[in-house]
Design an enzyme around this catalytic site. Structure first.
Site, mmCIF file in Angstrom:
data_model
loop_
_atom_site.group_PDB
_atom_site.id
_atom_site.type_symbol
_atom_site.label_atom_id
_atom_site.label_comp_id
_atom_site.label_asym_id
_atom_site.label_seq_id
_atom_site.Cartn_x
_atom_site.Cartn_y
_atom_site.Cartn_z
ATOM 1 N N ARG A 197 0.812 -1.214 0.000
ATOM 2 C CA ARG A 197 0.000 0.000 0.000
ATOM 3 C C ARG A 197 0.847 1.267 0.000
ATOM 4 N NH1 ARG A 197 -5.118 -0.378 2.701
ATOM 5 N NH2 ARG A 197 -4.594 1.392 4.014
ATOM 6 N N ARG A 202 8.522 6.652 -4.562
ATOM 7 C CA ARG A 202 8.689 7.527 -5.729
ATOM 8 C C ARG A 202 10.051 8.214 -5.789
ATOM 9 N NH1 ARG A 202 4.073 10.564 -3.421
ATOM 10 N NH2 ARG A 202 2.304 9.310 -4.088
ATOM 11 N N ARG A 228 -7.425 -6.218 14.797
ATOM 12 C CA ARG A 228 -6.492 -5.395 15.548
ATOM 13 C C ARG A 228 -7.298 -4.241 16.128
ATOM 14 N NH1 ARG A 228 -2.552 -5.857 18.577
ATOM 15 N NH2 ARG A 228 -0.942 -4.268 18.467
ATOM 16 N N ASP A 260 -10.951 0.666 1.951
ATOM 17 C CA ASP A 260 -10.954 2.123 2.053
ATOM 18 C C ASP A 260 -12.371 2.628 1.763
ATOM 19 O OD1 ASP A 260 -8.396 2.821 2.816
ATOM 20 O OD2 ASP A 260 -7.627 2.801 0.762
ATOM 21 N N TYR A 271 -10.063 -5.191 4.443
ATOM 22 C CA TYR A 271 -9.358 -3.942 4.695
ATOM 23 C C TYR A 271 -9.795 -2.950 3.606
ATOM 24 C CZ TYR A 271 -5.021 -1.581 6.318
ATOM 25 O OH TYR A 271 -4.094 -0.739 6.882
ATOM 26 N N GLU A 329 -2.674 7.651 18.929
ATOM 27 C CA GLU A 329 -3.311 6.393 18.510
ATOM 28 C C GLU A 329 -2.467 5.211 18.983
ATOM 29 O OE1 GLU A 329 -4.792 6.626 14.470
ATOM 30 O OE2 GLU A 329 -4.329 4.513 14.177
ATOM 31 N N ARG A 350 0.787 6.964 16.015
ATOM 32 C CA ARG A 350 0.733 8.299 15.403
ATOM 33 C C ARG A 350 -0.036 9.277 16.278
ATOM 34 N NH1 ARG A 350 -2.540 6.267 9.966
ATOM 35 N NH2 ARG A 350 -4.191 5.186 11.075
HETATM 36 P P1 FAD Z 1 -18.406 0.864 9.558
HETATM 37 O O1 FAD Z 1 -18.009 2.277 9.352
HETATM 38 O O2 FAD Z 1 -17.710 0.095 10.608
HETATM 39 O O3 FAD Z 1 -19.971 0.788 9.798
HETATM 40 C C1 FAD Z 1 -20.625 -0.355 10.298
HETATM 41 C C2 FAD Z 1 -21.668 0.100 11.302
HETATM 42 O O4 FAD Z 1 -22.474 -1.034 11.677
HETATM 43 C C3 FAD Z 1 -21.081 0.649 12.592
HETATM 44 O O5 FAD Z 1 -21.552 1.961 12.817
HETATM 45 C C4 FAD Z 1 -21.561 -0.328 13.675
HETATM 46 O O6 FAD Z 1 -21.845 0.302 14.903
HETATM 47 C C5 FAD Z 1 -22.812 -0.894 13.037
HETATM 48 N N1 FAD Z 1 -23.162 -2.218 13.559
HETATM 49 C C6 FAD Z 1 -22.380 -3.316 13.622
HETATM 50 N N2 FAD Z 1 -23.030 -4.340 14.186
HETATM 51 C C7 FAD Z 1 -24.273 -3.877 14.489
HETATM 52 C C8 FAD Z 1 -25.391 -4.464 15.112
HETATM 53 N N3 FAD Z 1 -25.395 -5.729 15.540
HETATM 54 N N4 FAD Z 1 -26.501 -3.704 15.291
HETATM 55 C C9 FAD Z 1 -26.527 -2.407 14.885
HETATM 56 N N5 FAD Z 1 -25.484 -1.815 14.291
HETATM 57 C C10 FAD Z 1 -24.362 -2.536 14.090
HETATM 58 N N6 FAD Z 1 -10.540 4.727 4.622
HETATM 59 C C11 FAD Z 1 -10.136 5.661 3.745
HETATM 60 O O7 FAD Z 1 -10.596 5.669 2.595
HETATM 61 N N7 FAD Z 1 -9.229 6.637 4.115
HETATM 62 C C12 FAD Z 1 -8.680 6.692 5.357
HETATM 63 O O8 FAD Z 1 -7.868 7.579 5.651
HETATM 64 C C13 FAD Z 1 -9.080 5.695 6.308
HETATM 65 N N8 FAD Z 1 -8.567 5.712 7.542
HETATM 66 C C14 FAD Z 1 -8.948 4.757 8.434
HETATM 67 C C15 FAD Z 1 -8.406 4.806 9.715
HETATM 68 C C16 FAD Z 1 -8.763 3.861 10.644
HETATM 69 C C17 FAD Z 1 -8.171 3.922 12.016
HETATM 70 C C18 FAD Z 1 -9.670 2.823 10.292
HETATM 71 C C19 FAD Z 1 -10.052 1.752 11.274
HETATM 72 C C20 FAD Z 1 -10.238 2.773 9.022
HETATM 73 C C21 FAD Z 1 -9.879 3.744 8.082
HETATM 74 N N9 FAD Z 1 -10.445 3.763 6.808
HETATM 75 C C22 FAD Z 1 -10.033 4.712 5.898
HETATM 76 C C23 FAD Z 1 -11.483 2.762 6.386
HETATM 77 C C24 FAD Z 1 -12.919 3.263 6.633
HETATM 78 O O9 FAD Z 1 -13.124 3.508 8.004
HETATM 79 C C25 FAD Z 1 -13.893 2.183 6.147
HETATM 80 O O10 FAD Z 1 -13.695 1.920 4.784
HETATM 81 C C26 FAD Z 1 -15.385 2.532 6.336
HETATM 82 O O11 FAD Z 1 -15.658 3.109 7.575
HETATM 83 C C27 FAD Z 1 -16.191 1.263 6.207
HETATM 84 O O12 FAD Z 1 -17.571 1.503 6.264
HETATM 85 P P2 FAD Z 1 -18.548 0.313 6.659
HETATM 86 O O13 FAD Z 1 -19.910 0.824 6.481
HETATM 87 O O14 FAD Z 1 -18.152 -0.921 5.947
HETATM 88 O O15 FAD Z 1 -18.208 0.003 8.190
HETATM 89 N N1 UDP Z 2 3.680 1.732 7.632
HETATM 90 C C1 UDP Z 2 4.956 1.846 8.117
HETATM 91 N N2 UDP Z 2 5.413 3.077 8.525
HETATM 92 C C2 UDP Z 2 4.657 4.179 8.463
HETATM 93 C C3 UDP Z 2 3.343 4.062 7.952
HETATM 94 C C4 UDP Z 2 2.878 2.831 7.557
HETATM 95 O O1 UDP Z 2 5.670 0.860 8.199
HETATM 96 O O2 UDP Z 2 5.126 5.268 8.863
HETATM 97 C C5 UDP Z 2 3.202 0.381 7.214
HETATM 98 C C6 UDP Z 2 2.457 -0.343 8.350
HETATM 99 O O3 UDP Z 2 2.756 -1.717 8.251
HETATM 100 C C7 UDP Z 2 1.009 -0.102 8.010
HETATM 101 C C8 UDP Z 2 1.048 -0.153 6.484
HETATM 102 O O4 UDP Z 2 2.290 0.466 6.146
HETATM 103 O O5 UDP Z 2 0.173 -1.090 8.553
HETATM 104 C C9 UDP Z 2 -0.098 0.567 5.821
HETATM 105 O O6 UDP Z 2 -0.098 1.907 6.240
HETATM 106 P P1 UDP Z 2 -1.291 2.880 5.957
HETATM 107 O O7 UDP Z 2 -0.931 4.208 6.478
HETATM 108 O O8 UDP Z 2 -1.681 2.743 4.532
HETATM 109 O O9 UDP Z 2 -2.427 2.199 6.823
HETATM 110 P P2 UDP Z 2 -3.678 2.755 7.612
HETATM 111 O O10 UDP Z 2 -3.247 2.674 9.037
HETATM 112 O O11 UDP Z 2 -3.973 4.134 7.189
HETATM 113 O O12 UDP Z 2 -4.732 1.794 7.260
#
Ligand code: FAD
Ligand code: UDP
Length: 368
Positions: A173, A177, A250, A351, A349, A301, A281
């Site tokens: 991921r 560059r 995780r 986005d 996983y 975090e 971070r």
């Molecule tokens: P969710 O957002 O998890 O929605 C599912 C919902 O279902 C939740 O609100 C939950 O409460 C509800 N639910 C579950 N079980 C039940 C139940 N039994 N009854 C009622 N409700 C229920 N994506 C990006 O594109 N860019 C980013 O920078 C990015 N950063 C991220 C950083 C972190 C730390 C994490 C964890 C994810 C990140 N993502 C990012 C991914 C992004 O969060 C997900 O792609 C997106 O939120 C997924 O949407 P979803 O609807 O599948 O799941």
């Molecule tokens: N990663 C790393 N160093 C960094 C940032 C990311 O080694 O400073 C690695 C780490 O294994 C991470 C993966 O790259 O799980 C993907 O990072 P990204 O930022 O895309 O993941 P996010 O946490 O946003 O899902």
């Protein structure tokens, strides 16, 4: 006659996009969520005038023009470009790995010098032709210094296991560059919704019945009676009462602070890549929207085995978990009244743009 066509479990991105599309086609939906807010993990909450990304930093990026137009039809996006900075033992490095990083590491100033330095760094690992894990993948991509200073510590904290036991695809991921370009993503479109993500969800769900604080699985039978079909975006293993065992995730937890300070770290995201610092971070939320508030809100975090609030963050897509997931997925394939979608139901996983793409496709197929 049931009151609703669809009961949508989860007011996250998958559920909200699906419900919006269903409403557009004249279907009646009830959206429920066990949390007390909409937006799922993308939820933002305003504190001190700052839109705080409650479940971790969310930056929207995509190369899919249809998805970009779709989200922009609900809310305007700003020009935010993710350019995290890595801090390793007091030194700062630009991410992703680019000419700025190579200069900071080795003082090389041209792409040619950088390439030959990386070649030298990788030379020890030429025998690895088919990388079997993240450590091998990282070493053949960038060599020793990059791996040790910027990858190993962060990755092992993030995943709670040695890099040699983590699937290689995770590191693919990270772009690599030979230009002076600190944009973390390669996608054409990027930004943050002006006013926060919650606004996007309010508009997606406009005119749709939403009930919060309701756990579907705690009251499944009576909720099922309300609608002809269910769209389930929760954990797939929980839906089947963990009959084959639990899928692993995780966890994360956030240590939040409001500081009486205008600017704490000068960037929205600073990664701490050494193992000795326990968090991965620090997010300074105001910088996602170029905030000028007098105070600032930061979140440290911490990755953990399980999150304190039992929220599931990152699926661990290793072999054991994938095998388990497929068992559940075989059961899901046989359901004719339940549609499974999103990162928890598909154990993926994902986005945000992938979830939108998927929800649009699923709604096209399912809603005639
Ligand atoms: P969710 O957002 O998890 O929605 C599912 C919902 O279902 C939740 O609100 C939950 O409460 C509800 N639910 C579950 N079980 C039940 C139940 N039994 N009854 C009622 N409700 C229920 N994506 C990006 O594109 N860019 C980013 O920078 C990015 N950063 C991220 C950083 C972190 C730390 C994490 C964890 C994810 C990140 N993502 C990012 C991914 C992004 O969060 C997900 O792609 C997106 O939120 C997924 O949407 P979803 O609807 O599948 O799941
Ligand atoms: N990663 C790393 N160093 C960094 C940032 C990311 O080694 O400073 C690695 C780490 O294994 C991470 C993966 O790259 O799980 C993907 O990072 P990204 O930022 O895309 O993941 P996010 O946490 O946003 O899902």
């Amino acid at each position: 006659m049931k009151k609703y066509d669809y009961l949508v479990v989860g007011a996250g991105l998958f559920g909200s996009v699906f419900a919006h599309e269903a409403k557009k086609k004249g279907r009646k939906c009830l959206v429920i969520d066990k949390r007390n807010h909409i937006g799922g993990n993308c939820y933002t909450e305003e504190i001190e005038g700052i839109n705080v990304h409650r479940y971790g930093a969310h930056i929207f990026h995509t190369s899919n023009k249809e998805v970009w137009s779709y989200v922009n039809s609900f809310v305007e996006f700003n020009r935010y470009t993710n350019s995290p900075v890595a801090k390793y033992k007091g030194e700062l490095y630009n991410l992703p790995f680019n000419m700025n990083t190579f200069y900071q590491l080795w003082r090389v100033t041209t792409p040619e010098e950088a390439k030959s330095k990386i070649e030298e760094q990788r030379s020890e690992y030429r025998h690895i032709t088919d990388p079997k894990n993240l450590e091998e993948q990282a070493l053949i991509l960038g060599g020793k210094d990059i791996y040790e200073k910027l990858i190993k510590g962060y990755t092992e904290k993030q995943w709670g296991r040695p890099a040699s036991e983590i699937p290689a695809f995770i590191i693919k991921r990270l772009p690599f560059r030979f230009t002076f370009d600190n944009n973390y993503f390669d996608d054409i479109y990027q930004g943050i919704p002006i006013g926060g993500y919650t606004l996007l969800f309010q508009r997606l769900l406009d005119g749709i019945d939403v009930k919060l604080g309701i756990d579907y699985l705690a009251d499944k039978d009576s909720l099922d009676r309300l609608a002809s079909k269910v769209v389930y975006t929760g954990e797939i293993d929980k839906f089947y009462n963990y009959c084959f065992g639990k899928l692993e995730y995780r966890g994360l937890y956030f240590e939040n602070e409001i500081l009486d300070l205008e600017n704490f770290q000068g960037n929205a995201v600073v990664n701490y890549t050494e193992k000795e610092v326990p968090f991965t971070r620090v997010i300074e939320h105001k910088h996602f929207e170029y905030g000028r508030q007098s105070k600032t809100y930061i979140s440290k975090e911490y990755p953990s085995e399980f999150s304190k609030d039992d929220e599931k963050y990152y699926p661990i897509n290793d072999e054991r978990n994938q095998i388990l997931f497929h068992k559940y997925n075989n059961l899901a394939d046989k359901e004719d009244k339940v549609i499974f979608g999103g990162r928890l139901a598909e154990y993926k996983y994902y986005d945000m743009h992938h979830v939108i793409e998927k929800a649009l496709t699923v709604s096209k197929i399912n809603i005639e």
